[in-house]
Write a protein that holds these residues in place. Structure first.
Motif, PDB file in Angstrom:
ATOM      1  N   ASN A   1     -11.953   8.954   5.285  1.00 26.46           N
ATOM      2  CA  ASN A   1     -12.394   9.779   4.164  1.00 26.46           C
ATOM      3  C   ASN A   1     -12.735   9.041   2.879  1.00 26.46           C
ATOM      4  O   ASN A   1     -13.562   9.511   2.113  1.00 26.46           O
ATOM      5  CB  ASN A   1     -11.259  10.750   3.802  1.00 26.46           C
ATOM      6  N   PHE A   2     -12.029   7.936   2.609  1.00 24.84           N
ATOM      7  CA  PHE A   2     -12.170   7.313   1.285  1.00 24.84           C
ATOM      8  C   PHE A   2     -13.293   6.282   1.238  1.00 24.84           C
ATOM      9  O   PHE A   2     -13.314   5.332   2.013  1.00 24.84           O
ATOM     10  CB  PHE A   2     -10.856   6.635   0.885  1.00 24.84           C
ATOM     11  N   LYS A   3     -14.187   6.496   0.270  1.00 28.06           N
ATOM     12  CA  LYS A   3     -15.325   5.596   0.080  1.00 28.06           C
ATOM     13  C   LYS A   3     -14.828   4.187  -0.261  1.00 28.06           C
ATOM     14  O   LYS A   3     -15.250   3.188   0.321  1.00 28.06           O
ATOM     15  CB  LYS A   3     -16.192   6.144  -1.067  1.00 28.06           C
ATOM     16  N   ASP A   4     -13.895   4.145  -1.210  1.00 32.09           N
ATOM     17  CA  ASP A   4     -13.348   2.874  -1.666  1.00 32.09           C
ATOM     18  C   ASP A   4     -12.745   2.090  -0.491  1.00 32.09           C
ATOM     19  O   ASP A   4     -12.986   0.895  -0.320  1.00 32.09           O
ATOM     20  CB  ASP A   4     -12.261   3.192  -2.706  1.00 32.09           C
ATOM     21  N   CYS A   5     -12.017   2.807   0.329  1.00 29.75           N
ATOM     22  CA  CYS A   5     -11.332   2.206   1.470  1.00 29.75           C
ATOM     23  C   CYS A   5     -12.339   1.641   2.483  1.00 29.75           C
ATOM     24  O   CYS A   5     -12.190   0.523   2.976  1.00 29.75           O
ATOM     25  CB  CYS A   5     -10.507   3.325   2.093  1.00 29.75           C
TER      26      CYS A   5
ATOM     27  N   LYS B   1      -5.125   0.524  11.052  1.00 29.65           N
ATOM     28  CA  LYS B   1      -4.806   1.516  10.019  1.00 29.65           C
ATOM     29  C   LYS B   1      -4.632   0.861   8.650  1.00 29.65           C
ATOM     30  O   LYS B   1      -4.445  -0.346   8.553  1.00 29.65           O
ATOM     31  CB  LYS B   1      -3.528   2.251  10.414  1.00 29.65           C
ATOM     32  N   GLY B   2      -4.668   1.698   7.611  1.00 25.68           N
ATOM     33  CA  GLY B   2      -4.388   1.215   6.251  1.00 25.68           C
ATOM     34  C   GLY B   2      -5.603   0.621   5.562  1.00 25.68           C
ATOM     35  O   GLY B   2      -6.741   0.777   6.024  1.00 25.68           O
ATOM     36  N   ARG B   3      -5.346  -0.076   4.452  1.00 29.60           N
ATOM     37  CA  ARG B   3      -6.429  -0.674   3.671  1.00 29.60           C
ATOM     38  C   ARG B   3      -6.376  -2.189   3.812  1.00 29.60           C
ATOM     39  O   ARG B   3      -7.048  -2.750   4.669  1.00 29.60           O
ATOM     40  CB  ARG B   3      -6.287  -0.269   2.212  1.00 29.60           C
ATOM     41  N   ARG B   4      -5.516  -2.815   2.985  1.00 28.44           N
ATOM     42  CA  ARG B   4      -5.420  -4.273   3.064  1.00 28.44           C
ATOM     43  C   ARG B   4      -4.822  -4.735   4.385  1.00 28.44           C
ATOM     44  O   ARG B   4      -5.076  -5.843   4.844  1.00 28.44           O
ATOM     45  CB  ARG B   4      -4.577  -4.790   1.900  1.00 28.44           C
ATOM     46  N   THR B   5      -4.006  -3.889   4.976  1.00 25.62           N
ATOM     47  CA  THR B   5      -3.350  -4.280   6.228  1.00 25.62           C
ATOM     48  C   THR B   5      -4.242  -4.049   7.449  1.00 25.62           C
ATOM     49  O   THR B   5      -3.896  -4.433   8.560  1.00 25.62           O
ATOM     50  CB  THR B   5      -2.053  -3.465   6.426  1.00 25.62           C
ATOM     51  N   SER B   6      -5.393  -3.416   7.237  1.00 19.51           N
ATOM     52  CA  SER B   6      -6.277  -3.089   8.346  1.00 19.51           C
ATOM     53  C   SER B   6      -6.920  -4.351   8.917  1.00 19.51           C
ATOM     54  O   SER B   6      -7.502  -5.133   8.173  1.00 19.51           O
ATOM     55  CB  SER B   6      -7.343  -2.139   7.803  1.00 19.51           C
TER      56      SER B   6
ATOM     57  N   GLU C   1     -14.790  10.062  -4.910  1.00 18.28           N
ATOM     58  CA  GLU C   1     -14.020  10.428  -3.714  1.00 18.28           C
ATOM     59  C   GLU C   1     -13.978  11.944  -3.488  1.00 18.28           C
ATOM     60  O   GLU C   1     -13.032  12.452  -2.898  1.00 18.28           O
ATOM     61  CB  GLU C   1     -12.591   9.869  -3.816  1.00 18.28           C
TER      62      GLU C   1
ATOM     63  N   THR D   1      -6.890   3.465  14.956  1.00 16.11           N
ATOM     64  CA  THR D   1      -5.697   3.447  15.818  1.00 16.11           C
ATOM     65  C   THR D   1      -5.837   4.594  16.802  1.00 16.11           C
ATOM     66  O   THR D   1      -6.755   5.399  16.683  1.00 16.11           O
ATOM     67  CB  THR D   1      -4.378   3.705  15.040  1.00 16.11           C
TER      68      THR D   1
ATOM     69  N   LEU E   1     -15.647   0.880   1.920  1.00  9.92           N
ATOM     70  CA  LEU E   1     -16.491  -0.185   1.362  1.00  9.92           C
ATOM     71  C   LEU E   1     -15.721  -1.489   1.138  1.00  9.92           C
ATOM     72  O   LEU E   1     -16.261  -2.574   1.311  1.00  9.92           O
ATOM     73  CB  LEU E   1     -17.105   0.276   0.039  1.00  9.92           C
TER      74      LEU E   1
ATOM     75  N   HIS F   1      -3.839  10.636  13.542  1.00  9.84           N
ATOM     76  CA  HIS F   1      -4.726  10.665  12.382  1.00  9.84           C
ATOM     77  C   HIS F   1      -6.181  10.367  12.742  1.00  9.84           C
ATOM     78  O   HIS F   1      -7.094  10.729  12.029  1.00  9.84           O
ATOM     79  CB  HIS F   1      -4.254   9.663  11.344  1.00  9.84           C
TER      80      HIS F   1
ATOM     81  N   GLU G   1       0.804   1.372   0.369  1.00  6.54           N
ATOM     82  CA  GLU G   1       0.708   0.397   1.450  1.00  6.54           C
ATOM     83  C   GLU G   1       1.675  -0.769   1.243  1.00  6.54           C
ATOM     84  O   GLU G   1       2.231  -1.280   2.200  1.00  6.54           O
ATOM     85  CB  GLU G   1      -0.732  -0.109   1.506  1.00  6.54           C
TER      86      GLU G   1
ATOM     87  N   GLY H   1      -3.540   6.803  16.887  1.00  8.96           N
ATOM     88  CA  GLY H   1      -2.613   7.798  16.317  1.00  8.96           C
ATOM     89  C   GLY H   1      -3.283   9.142  16.124  1.00  8.96           C
ATOM     90  O   GLY H   1      -4.511   9.260  16.189  1.00  8.96           O
TER      91      GLY H   1
END
Lengths: 185, 312
Positions: B139-143, B112-117, A6, B79, B145, B83, A161, B81
């Protein structure tokens, strides 16, 4: 911990936080800061140590004081301070004693000119509001479960989250203490 | 096949250009005049390009390369927003517009978000009305992928993803452009302009593939020809919406309500055929617009044969 690299995110958050501080004109008011992002957990943490707020502003810097039969009459000369001045007066004297005669004139019943001359507005509060604004601009939008630690020297906010885990709060407290005690960067 | 070009020059003798376009069997799609300067977007048969170029030189103008002309592209952010907007979403949309595309910017309700996206069926259907989409990620690769990639997994149109971290490939999309991520300023540095170019090149490639696929089973008429006929309708001429008729690769969007005008639109004459017989008209999800999908030659022949069978 996350298994992905990251580096980009860490660098990017650092850059955009600096730009946000500059946009808000508070880059000199932050002595040091630390951003920790762990997308694997997931949590996002930002901790910053306040710099010196600009020197205190006296009531006489923004208004003229005149003795009045009922107390002290105040004529505002710099209107940009009017909201902060009014809330300070309400705080100290109560709404009943503060009478707004016109847009620029305020009458404070039963207050002496000397009392008002020594009164100062707190620029520290204004700074905290601006820094909070900077943090919300940076913080990932989806991380709405938050925990914050704020004292006179530093502010730490951690967000996630779903459920906030106690060990993350522990990390936040550790980082807060570390940043709080840190010397100027 | 038709090629879409843009003339950029003065108004001096520009009528001669219009006449030439008409003579070679082309169409003027859009004229934008600012005092004595004018830009004209036109569709002409590919083989007539040299004639148009010669006329442009004669008039002292120039032909601008607009590889995305005749397309409508959606630029989608998680979103609306602060951001994700306005940068870099708006910069990407502007870049695509400069290359001739009509763009719309949209934000998802719960992206927005990860699991909530998430993305809902309505949002997917709206995005699928366009020729292609750009998804602007963070920005986040993990997010990206693990979670964001699901936002465009079922989308039936080509997708170009723009994101921050370096990725060799990303599933569910036709192309990925890295190194962008979140921004709080306009993209105006040299390396950022290069990134914008990369996005438009990726989009150009995607559109090129789609055009080639269409050429394998060509449309019965080019959308520009239909636009020419539809623009004659009084209701379209009265429309105050910017670009009341927008070209797609395989059809058009006409910004008049479907329910009120479907019969008049179906009855429009295109080379002696009803538009309703050679195209599928439907209501747009965005409201107040009608989508027209032109059938391929094979489809029209098939429908003709079916009709004949029915009458015999």
């Amino acid at each position: 911990m996350t298994l992905t690299d990251e580096t980009f995110a860490y660098q990017n958050f650092d850059t955009i936080f600096k730009q946000i501080l500059q946009d808000l004109g508070v880059n000199r008011s932050v002595k040091s800061y630390r951003i920790i992002a762990n997308p694997g957990a997931p949590y996002f943490l930002i901790s910053l140590k306040f710099g010196r707020a600009r020197s205190a502003v006296k009531v006489t810097d923004m208004s003229q004081l005149n003795v009045h039969t009922g107390g002290t009459a105040l004529t505002i000369t710099d209107e940009s301070w009017a909201p902060a001045l009014l809330s300070k007066l309400w705080q100290r004297y109560g709404r009943d004693r503060v009478e707004q005669l016109t847009r620029f004139e305020i009458l404070i019943h039963g207050a002496t000119t000397e009392e008002l001359e020594s009164m100062e507005l707190d620029p520290g509060e204004e700074l905290k509001t601006k820094l909070l604004d900077a943090v919300w601009r940076l913080f990932p939008e989806g991380f709405t479960v938050r925990y914050d630690i704020i004292d006179d020297k530093a502010m730490t906010i951690i967000g996630t989250e779903h459920d906030m885990k106690p060990e993350w709060i522990k990390v936040a407290k550790m980082v807060h203490e570390d940043v709080r005690g840190k010397e100027d960067q | 096949m038709y090629e879409v070009l843009m003339y950029d020059g003065g108004v001096y003798k520009v009528n001669e250009l219009y006449e030439l376009v008409e003579d070679v069997g082309g169409f003027v799609l859009q004229k934008t005049q600012i005092q004595v300067q004018i830009t004209v977007t036109m569709a002409i048969p590919e083989e007539e390009r040299t004639a148009i170029e010669a006329k442009t030189r004669e008039l002292g103008g120039k032909i601008v390369h607009v590889p995305l002309a005749g397309t409508e592209i959606a630029v989608v952010a998680p979103t609306l927003g602060r951001h994700h907007m306005p940068h870099p979403t708006c910069d990407i949309a502007e870049q695509l517009r400069r290359l001739g595309a009509i763009t719309v910017v949209m934000g998802l309700a719960r992206g927005k978000g990860r699991r909530t996206s998430q993305i809902n069926a309505d949002e997917k259907a709206i995005i699928e009305e366009y020729d292609a989409a750009v998804f602007v990620l963070g920005n986040f690769k993990d997010c990206i992928l693990e979670h964001k990639v699901r936002l465009f997994e079922d989308i039936q149109i080509p997708v170009v993803a723009a994101c921050g971290p370096q990725l060799d490939s990303l599933p569910n999309c036709e192309a990925v452009v890295c190194g962008i991520g979140r921004k709080v300023e306009r993209m105006r540095r040299e390396e950022e302009i290069k990134q914008l170019d990369q996005i438009s090149e990726a989009m150009e490639g995607v559109i090129q593939v789609k055009r080639r696929e269409l050429e394998e089973d060509p449309l019965f008429v080019h959308p520009a020809e239909v636009k020419d006929r539809i623009s004659e309708l009084e209701v379209v001429q009265r429309s105050l919406r910017p670009a009341p008729v927008v070209l797609h690769l395989d059809g058009l969007r006409v910004k008049i309500p479907y329910k009120e005008w479907k019969d008049q639109l179906s009855a429009v004459d295109v080379y002696g055929r009803r538009l309703g017989d050679i195209a599928t008209l439907s209501d747009s999800r965005l409201g107040g617009s009608t989508l027209i999908k032109i059938m391929t030659r094979a489809e029209v022949e098939y429908h003709d044969a079916q009709r004949k069978k029915g009458t015999v």
